[in-house]
Scaffold this motif. Sequence first.
Motif, PDB file in Angstrom:
ATOM      1  N   ALA B 420      57.549  -9.718  -6.764  1.00  0.00           N
ATOM      2  CA  ALA B 420      57.467  -8.648  -7.757  1.00  0.00           C
ATOM      3  C   ALA B 420      56.129  -7.917  -7.625  1.00  0.00           C
ATOM      4  O   ALA B 420      55.143  -8.482  -7.164  1.00  0.00           O
ATOM      5  CB  ALA B 420      57.604  -9.241  -9.146  1.00  0.00           C
ATOM      6  N   HIS B 421      56.110  -6.656  -8.042  1.00  0.00           N
ATOM      7  CA  HIS B 421      54.854  -5.893  -8.056  1.00  0.00           C
ATOM      8  C   HIS B 421      53.861  -6.552  -9.011  1.00  0.00           C
ATOM      9  O   HIS B 421      54.262  -7.155 -10.006  1.00  0.00           O
ATOM     10  CB  HIS B 421      55.116  -4.470  -8.561  1.00  0.00           C
ATOM     11  N   GLU B 422      52.585  -6.374  -8.719  1.00  0.00           N
ATOM     12  CA  GLU B 422      51.577  -6.938  -9.627  1.00  0.00           C
ATOM     13  C   GLU B 422      51.690  -6.330 -11.019  1.00  0.00           C
ATOM     14  O   GLU B 422      51.437  -6.988 -12.020  1.00  0.00           O
ATOM     15  CB  GLU B 422      50.159  -6.680  -9.095  1.00  0.00           C
ATOM     16  N   ASP B 423      52.057  -5.046 -11.046  1.00  0.00           N
ATOM     17  CA  ASP B 423      52.101  -4.385 -12.349  1.00  0.00           C
ATOM     18  C   ASP B 423      53.479  -4.476 -13.009  1.00  0.00           C
ATOM     19  O   ASP B 423      53.785  -3.718 -13.922  1.00  0.00           O
ATOM     20  CB  ASP B 423      51.646  -2.926 -12.225  1.00  0.00           C
ATOM     21  N   GLY B 437      60.719 -16.226 -14.767  1.00  0.00           N
ATOM     22  CA  GLY B 437      59.670 -17.051 -14.179  1.00  0.00           C
ATOM     23  C   GLY B 437      59.072 -16.496 -12.900  1.00  0.00           C
ATOM     24  O   GLY B 437      57.914 -16.712 -12.602  1.00  0.00           O
ATOM     25  N   ASN B 438      59.858 -15.762 -12.120  1.00  0.00           N
ATOM     26  CA  ASN B 438      59.372 -15.270 -10.839  1.00  0.00           C
ATOM     27  C   ASN B 438      58.825 -13.854 -10.917  1.00  0.00           C
ATOM     28  O   ASN B 438      58.676 -13.183  -9.897  1.00  0.00           O
ATOM     29  CB  ASN B 438      60.502 -15.298  -9.819  1.00  0.00           C
ATOM     30  N   SER B 439      58.562 -13.386 -12.147  1.00  0.00           N
ATOM     31  CA  SER B 439      58.022 -12.046 -12.373  1.00  0.00           C
ATOM     32  C   SER B 439      59.004 -10.923 -12.057  1.00  0.00           C
ATOM     33  O   SER B 439      58.611  -9.773 -11.943  1.00  0.00           O
ATOM     34  CB  SER B 439      56.725 -11.814 -11.586  1.00  0.00           C
ATOM     35  N   PHE B 440      60.281 -11.263 -11.852  1.00  0.00           N
ATOM     36  CA  PHE B 440      61.286 -10.214 -11.792  1.00  0.00           C
ATOM     37  C   PHE B 440      61.780  -9.991 -13.212  1.00  0.00           C
ATOM     38  O   PHE B 440      61.658 -10.869 -14.066  1.00  0.00           O
ATOM     39  CB  PHE B 440      62.433 -10.618 -10.867  1.00  0.00           C
ATOM     40  N   TYR B 441      62.364  -8.797 -13.453  1.00  0.00           N
ATOM     41  CA  TYR B 441      62.824  -8.517 -14.810  1.00  0.00           C
ATOM     42  C   TYR B 441      64.029  -9.366 -15.152  1.00  0.00           C
ATOM     43  O   TYR B 441      64.891  -9.636 -14.314  1.00  0.00           O
ATOM     44  CB  TYR B 441      63.159  -7.028 -14.962  1.00  0.00           C
ATOM     45  N   CYS B 464      63.835  -4.894  -8.441  1.00  0.00           N
ATOM     46  CA  CYS B 464      62.955  -5.319  -9.533  1.00  0.00           C
ATOM     47  C   CYS B 464      63.611  -6.431 -10.345  1.00  0.00           C
ATOM     48  O   CYS B 464      62.969  -7.130 -11.106  1.00  0.00           O
ATOM     49  CB  CYS B 464      62.569  -4.143 -10.424  1.00  0.00           C
ATOM     50  N   GLN B 465      64.922  -6.598 -10.179  1.00  0.00           N
ATOM     51  CA  GLN B 465      65.633  -7.659 -10.883  1.00  0.00           C
ATOM     52  C   GLN B 465      65.665  -8.932 -10.040  1.00  0.00           C
ATOM     53  O   GLN B 465      65.961 -10.009 -10.527  1.00  0.00           O
ATOM     54  CB  GLN B 465      67.061  -7.177 -11.207  1.00  0.00           C
ATOM     55  N   GLY B 466      65.353  -8.812  -8.761  1.00  0.00           N
ATOM     56  CA  GLY B 466      65.389  -9.944  -7.832  1.00  0.00           C
ATOM     57  C   GLY B 466      65.692  -9.382  -6.458  1.00  0.00           C
ATOM     58  O   GLY B 466      66.322  -8.333  -6.371  1.00  0.00           O
TER      59      GLY B 466
END
Lengths: 354, 582
Positions: B420-423, B437-441, B464-466
Amino acid sequence: MRYRVNPDLKLDLNRFGVKEDWQDCFHCGNCTAVCSLTEENILFPRRIIRNVQLGFKNKLVTDVDPWLCYYCGECSETCPREANPGELMMSFRRWLTIKYDWTGIARLFYKSLPAFLIAMIVVAIGIIVIGITKDFKAEAMMEFGHKFEKYVIYAVACLILLPNLLRMFWFVILKNKLKVPVFAYISNSLSLFVNLFTQKNYLKCEGDTFRWVEHLLIVIGYLGLLVITVFFNWFNTDSETVKWIGYIVGALVFIFTFDFVLKRSSKKRESSKFSHPSDWMFVVWLFLLGLTAFITRILVDAGAIENNLWVYFIHLIVIAQWGLLIVPFGKWTHFLYRAFAIYFSNLKQAALMK
Amino acid sequence: MMEDTRIGLYVCWCGTNIAKMVDVEQVAKELGDLPNVVLSKTYKYMCSDPGQDMIIQDIQENNLNRVVVAACSPRIHELTFRRALANAGLNPYMFQMANIREQVSWVHTDREEATKKAKSLIAGAISRVAYHEALEKRTVEIDPATLILGGGIAGMSAALEIADAGKQVYLVEKKAQLGGQLLQVDLTFPFMYSAQQLRQMIIEKVVQHPNIQVFNNQVVEEVNGYIGNFSTQIKNGKKKETELKFGNVIVATGLKAFDPQGIEAYAYGKFPNVITSLEFEKMLLKGKIQTKEGKVPKNIAIIHCVGSRNKDYHEYCSRTCCMTALKFANQLKSAIPDSNVYELYADMRSFGKGCEELYTKTSTKGVTFLMFDQQDKLPEVIKAGKNDGCEMLIQMDEKLSGEEVEIPADLIVLMVGMEAHEDAKKTGHSVGISLCGNSFYIEKHPKLDPVATTTDGVYIVGNCQGPKDIPDSICQAKAAAARILGTINKKQVEIEVTTAFANEELCCGCQTCVQVCPYTALSYEEEKNISVVNEALCKGCGTCGSACPCGAISSRHFTDKQILSQIEGLMEMILQEEISEN
């Protein structure tokens, strides 16, 4: 020991008859599971396929296991990728054969059919030249033939077969740094002879009893014919017993090799689907050898050999090609390597047990 | 309590599901005597049409104004019975359900005890329903425009789908160029279409579309509002800020490549000829495969799962690298036919249409596949000796042969995973969606509602979802577009009724509720020093109500009075049973 990955070996093996199919193998292990000869320490074909895929030349040359396979073909039938593992094993045995051969001639013959055919023609011309020098006289020719056979046997055994077996021993036992107990050499020697003449492990291949019987009869026929012609001078003997034994063994050879030829041409059986030129040469020449010997003796019995000397002449050419080319450098050696492989394999187990 | 409270009680058999463990007749008979209960009935299947008709008829004939159904879980049939009430002319919220199946008959083995428990649960429901208040459905108007964050293949596909339906789309792209990940790819697996051609085809349509307004080099800082009525400030051109208004948001912000510098064994950054898959794509795009020294490589090793499926980096599978690696092998074999290509993989995951076929095809092209154990020991890149005939060696434990092997290599391609992007968190916060958990939406429901989020009107599509491939991204984009067009078509959308409401008099302005609300529905009004609930954003979770130290916030349909009366009714029944037993 760290092995270098070498994909070139694959390309090399492709010249020993194997088709590209085997590269499809993705190591499911069905072949090993279905193989009735696989044991705890003897795992094939999968392990060998893997080693070939990665090209572990140094490791492969010390591997005795391929000789323990009798190519029932069940692995190839089971393979979900149709990668023909059985045929890879067969080709791999050809590769091992040239590795054991110290002269390098086997390599030339296996890789190049023209080279082999030229050698066959040269031998045939040699026999014709000898025929000319003997004025094509029956008696002189047969006397020459008898001596020729004897000397060729001794020469080939001492100069080619024995050194090659020693090389095999060096690769399989010494290179693997196996410490074999001395007793094991003796205790396993009996089984060496049993296997040499009966190939009884063949029977472990499920559902292949008839193939084994045929194979056994050819071995008996071939060895019988060898002994009876070389040591009992079958073509010129007066002994009725020797004569009839000769007829029987001679018939065994050409009848069953004829069946083998038929099976190879029909390609019905898994093990006969793919034939390398060396396979054809072996069965066809064995067939010709048995047949010409048989007819020669009939002609001798009928007193017609003088007028039909060409039959014996062909027999002599076949014998010469057989003895000088096929036995030392062709498929014949599998007869020795298989039996010795079991012997060496037993030695290996004994060393590992220790 | 109101004089005219008239409750109808219905106890369901649920075939034998309830009846075999609960004496439904006894329950109906005894509870029928409770105050305010006008009638009490049992029926084989209350949820069936005849069952519902019975309730409707009773309401009309007996002037019932409250209904209690004792049956299964409200998650299954609460809406069914609410509809029945509405059909009978009653407000659907004048209804309470007692769960005597999942909470009683299915989980108990003593019929007598189970019957007792059912009775107390139902008594609680009867007691509660008397305090229910009529709640009215609320709707909001939908602004037909849509904001899409991210101009990659997913964002552009969604934009086209919505714009083609005649609705306005604002497409915001962080970078100067549209195209996202496609910009960096040469050919696409498994059918080897040119990524640049695909990109050109779709960009042309997007740029020329009259209904799509593209904002390049722009980042949306904050989105205000709620479903149907969002707004944001955006810089149009260099300086001028404009306000955009829109009814729905699609987040298609994609992801980025994993940085392999942290994996010491692969020596990325140490050896110039260890490169990432993206760098290799760049070579392919330029049409020249060569080492840093400008030589044509003879031995090329491709290492899979770099940063993926490894507990030290990312545990998930990046889903596209195996196929990309197979694609590389094919491209290498056609560009440099006598090269040796090695694929060092942990597991080959070539799922999807045409992908297993790509694997099969590649495996017959003389590519050498070597398996390593991701958890056990990673392959290690070392400098080759003078006599090795190559620049680098990879040492690995090869799993399929069980041997330690070394592989000569002139060029090593690391199949970097995706992350995932840092932001991502910041972007998520700006539109009110959260991360897994993996910073995806995180999606509303991982199976049943994979493109929606818990915030109504905000959808997540693409990477962005995975991690996913192009067709999957486009599928999601079009699914979200269909959802949005559906709501736009309705012109208005129903929103949650059971929301929180604040009592201004009681509120002390401590802002506790503002901090705990997971849906950013509460805000602080400085002038009055009070908290205000945005009912369009509120999901009625009740967190604020329970956190409020002044008791200023309550949730509709879950008022203190309602909950306490339910407990009272339940306890009273238990006491009564105990008294009668002694």
